[in-house]
Design an enzyme around this catalytic site. Structure first.
Site, mmCIF file in Angstrom:
data_model
loop_
_atom_site.group_PDB
_atom_site.id
_atom_site.type_symbol
_atom_site.label_atom_id
_atom_site.label_comp_id
_atom_site.label_asym_id
_atom_site.label_seq_id
_atom_site.Cartn_x
_atom_site.Cartn_y
_atom_site.Cartn_z
ATOM 1 N N PRO A 2 0.779 -1.232 0.000
ATOM 2 C CA PRO A 2 0.000 0.000 0.000
ATOM 3 C C PRO A 2 0.819 1.295 0.000
ATOM 4 O O PRO A 2 0.260 2.359 -0.177
ATOM 5 C CB PRO A 2 -0.779 -0.109 1.315
ATOM 6 C CG PRO A 2 0.125 -0.915 2.195
ATOM 7 C CD PRO A 2 0.827 -1.897 1.299
ATOM 8 N N ASP A 46 2.251 0.933 -12.129
ATOM 9 C CA ASP A 46 1.230 1.960 -11.941
ATOM 10 C C ASP A 46 1.777 3.048 -11.049
ATOM 11 O O ASP A 46 2.865 2.929 -10.523
ATOM 12 C CB ASP A 46 0.027 1.342 -11.205
ATOM 13 C CG ASP A 46 -0.777 0.454 -12.113
ATOM 14 O OD1 ASP A 46 -0.674 0.630 -13.324
ATOM 15 O OD2 ASP A 46 -1.498 -0.414 -11.584
ATOM 16 N N LYS A 61 -1.874 6.712 -14.082
ATOM 17 C CA LYS A 61 -2.472 7.995 -14.466
ATOM 18 C C LYS A 61 -1.468 9.115 -14.260
ATOM 19 O O LYS A 61 -0.784 9.163 -13.256
ATOM 20 C CB LYS A 61 -3.683 8.273 -13.575
ATOM 21 C CG LYS A 61 -4.933 7.689 -14.109
ATOM 22 C CD LYS A 61 -6.104 8.118 -13.257
ATOM 23 C CE LYS A 61 -7.185 7.055 -13.354
ATOM 24 N NZ LYS A 61 -8.018 6.930 -12.223
ATOM 25 N N GLY A 103 -0.169 -1.431 -7.089
ATOM 26 C CA GLY A 103 -0.353 -1.033 -5.695
ATOM 27 C C GLY A 103 -1.172 -2.070 -4.929
ATOM 28 O O GLY A 103 -2.048 -2.719 -5.497
ATOM 29 N N GLY A 104 -0.842 -2.260 -3.648
ATOM 30 C CA GLY A 104 -1.627 -3.159 -2.800
ATOM 31 C C GLY A 104 -1.503 -4.589 -3.273
ATOM 32 O O GLY A 104 -0.417 -5.085 -3.550
ATOM 33 N N ASP A 105 -2.657 -5.255 -3.399
ATOM 34 C CA ASP A 105 -2.692 -6.623 -3.907
ATOM 35 C C ASP A 105 -3.181 -6.587 -5.365
ATOM 36 O O ASP A 105 -4.127 -5.864 -5.676
ATOM 37 C CB ASP A 105 -3.658 -7.459 -3.053
ATOM 38 C CG ASP A 105 -3.725 -8.890 -3.554
ATOM 39 O OD1 ASP A 105 -2.957 -9.713 -3.043
ATOM 40 O OD2 ASP A 105 -4.522 -9.171 -4.488
ATOM 41 N N THR A 129 -2.766 -5.627 0.981
ATOM 42 C CA THR A 129 -3.772 -4.706 0.435
ATOM 43 C C THR A 129 -3.981 -3.492 1.339
ATOM 44 O O THR A 129 -3.965 -3.608 2.572
ATOM 45 C CB THR A 129 -5.115 -5.425 0.191
ATOM 46 O OG1 THR A 129 -6.037 -4.457 -0.316
ATOM 47 C CG2 THR A 129 -5.707 -6.046 1.439
ATOM 48 N N MET A 182 -11.465 3.618 -3.534
ATOM 49 C CA MET A 182 -11.810 4.497 -4.661
ATOM 50 C C MET A 182 -13.104 5.275 -4.399
ATOM 51 O O MET A 182 -13.854 5.556 -5.345
ATOM 52 C CB MET A 182 -11.974 3.672 -5.965
ATOM 53 C CG MET A 182 -10.752 2.852 -6.311
ATOM 54 S SD MET A 182 -11.030 1.769 -7.720
ATOM 55 C CE MET A 182 -12.030 0.471 -7.001
ATOM 56 N N GLY A 197 -2.446 5.958 3.345
ATOM 57 C CA GLY A 197 -2.193 5.064 4.475
ATOM 58 C C GLY A 197 -0.853 4.350 4.357
ATOM 59 O O GLY A 197 -0.414 4.032 3.244
#
Ligand code: SAH
Length: 503
Positions: A21, A44, A66, A97-99, A127, A181, A210
């Site tokens: 994360p 990403d 993005k 990112g995350g999982d 995650t 999101m 976070g």
């Protein structure tokens, strides 16, 4: 042929890797291994992209996230990128990112690869849905408050008539609800949950960035959270947590209540090895940028390398990378570790000693820190010592060993160079600058010729560093009492305490 000797007729493997994360320490060991083997990394937007430096220096890095106000690379194009590189026999890491399978479209990418017969390995990640609450002091389950949690997309506006989400089911289906999101739809998500029967007084929180040093948390109730978040001006990435567990934050908050939480500190560096100041600053919650980013290059062999190794009574390794660079040099001579001969072996510090031991060498002398290295050195005078390490190496150690009566010489095996691929962050984004030595003051001016602005607190480790800074025209706002890394951090805490983050 590629790094792995794949012929181009066999496809390479694509690793779908969860980057975690934000906190780079939350990348898994499988993820780090995959990065270290990558020919291509397709990534990403990441909360912290320092982990890209785990990829080999010549790996191709392809950003597909993005850009501000510009759309992300369309998914079919990403899929195609992955398969095209793999079909050329390359080892591809798709870093997300995350999982990768939690709202990451990893499933679609894996399907695309499978359809083309391309081997695909999934490396799960930590995650944000669980980790961001954890870093905010919010356990997603707790025997006293919640026995279930659900992770839901907040991307869909709940006021839309044709929602694919069963909002009634969501409101009643789990004790703790985590929306990813969902920041833009925060107000409508909260009111929809109230309409579906969750109490307006239910505890809720939004967590921005976070697990990073910039983590911010706003808590409230379903009725007032949206107003509070607007007031605080939170931005994505952020997630929403709803449920009684949010109340535990009052007791359990830890990450964003550290003394330097939310502070950005610039530490100019002259060595590759991590500095003690950086470790202590991070432990106090600060976000630290070490600039410039340095890379170590092995130097070509000069002179009679084997003869010099053979003649020395002591081989003193001064950096963790020194042995690897020396072995690389020996390799170019058609030789190997056996050329180290009968000399005894010393390491400048614990990290270097650990590296030598990993390569199967017995270390005869390794003090806990490099200061005082010469005092405890077990050699009789007139012994010969060869200092093996970076080109501009341990001048002080060389002098101290000479004072102790040893005959020392240096064997430079590597050179630190500035990694141009890593752009310098603008100096304005920092709250403070920590100068750990005269050389770091020089590095700062090399990197930022205009020096700091009035907004940064500049702290120096001691009088010598302050004098050098003065000569370079650098303003020093405070000098650490005690000339130690811990004193620098204490001084920074004192100096920054009275200011609000972002002031
Ligand atoms: N695969 C990711 C989620 C991708 S969707 C994972 O497992 O974490 C992107 C959303 O994740 C963001 O809109 C935000 O809601 C959430 N998110 C990602 N990183 C976050 C972070 N560090 N802090 C808070 N939310 C985060």
């Amino acid at each position: 042929m590629t790094r792995h000797g794949h012929s181009t007729s066999t496809p390479g493997t694509v690793y779908l890797v969860g980057a975690g994360p934000g906190d780079p320490g939350l990348l898994t060991r499988h993820g780090a291994d995959a990065l270290a083997r990558a020919d291509v990394v397709v990534y990403d937007r990441l909360a912290d992209d320092s982990m890209l430096s785990l990829a080999p220096a010549d790996a191709e890095l392809v950003y597909v996230g993005k850009q501000a106000a510009v759309h992300a690379v369309p998914q079919p194009r990403i899929n195609q990128l992955l398969s095209t590189h793999a079909e050329q026999g390359k080892c591809v890491v798709r870093l997300k990112g995350g999982d990768p399978f939690v709202f990451g479209r990893g499933g679609e990418e894996a399907t695309h690869l499978r359809e083309r017969g391309i081997p695909c390995v999934v490396v799960p990640g930590v995650t944000s849905a669980v980790a961001a609450p954890a870093y905010a002091g919010i356990p997603v389950t707790d025997r006293r408050h919640a026995s279930s949690f659900a992770v839901i997309t907040g991307h869909e506006d709940p006021t839309r008539q044709t929602s694919r989400i069963d909002w009634h089911g969501v409101a009643h289906g789990a004790d703790t609800l985590v929306f990813l999101m969902g920041l833009t739809n925060l107000a409508s998500i909260c009111s929809r949950l109230i309409d579906e029967g969750r109490p307006a007084t239910a505890a809720a929180a939004v967590i921005e960035r976070g697990t990073t040093p910039g983590q911010r948390v706003v808590t409230g109730t379903l009725a007032d959270l949206a107003g509070r978040v607007a007031e605080a001006g939170l931005h994505p990435p952020a997630l929403i947590v709803v449920g009684d567990v949010v109340q535990l934050r009052r007791q359990l908050a830890w990450h964003d209540s550290q003394p330097l939480a939310g502070r950005r500190i610039l530490v100019p560096r002259v060595r590759r090895r991590p500095s003690e100041i950086v470790r202590l600053l991070k432990a106090a919650g600060a976000e630290v940028a070490e600039v410039p980013v340095l890379r170590s290059e092995t130097l070509p062999v000069t002179g009679d390398l084997r003869g010099r190794l053979d003649a020395a009574d002591w081989l003193v390794f001064t950096s963790p990378g020194a042995l690897e660079a020396l072995l690389e040099q020996l390799g170019t001579l058609g030789s190997d570790i056996r050329a180290l001969g009968a000399g005894r072996i010393a390491a400048a510090g614990p990290a270097t000693a650990a590296q030598l031991r990993r390569c199967g060498l017995r270390v005869d002398y390794a003090p806990e820190t490099a200061t005082g290295f010469a005092d405890g050195f077990p050699a009789s005078s007139h012994a010969t010592a060869l200092l093996i390490g970076e080109e501009v190496g341990e001048r002080r150690m060389l002098r101290d060993l000479a004072v102790a009566g040893l005959c020392c010489s240096e064997l430079p095996v590597s050179r630190l160079t500035v990694d141009d691929r890593a752009p310098l962050p603008p100096i304005e984004q920092f709250d403070a600058i920590a100068l750990a030595s005269s050389n770091t003051a020089r590095r700062l001016i090399e990197a930022y010729p205009d020096g700091p602005t009035d907004a940064q607190v500049v702290v120096s480790i001691g009088p010598m560093t302050s004098r050098t800074a003065g000569r370079l025209g650098l303003r020093v706002d405070a000098e650490a009492a005690g000339a130690s890394p811990a004193a620098v951090v204490r001084t920074l805490v004192e100096r920054l305490e009275t200011r609000l983050p972002g002031d």
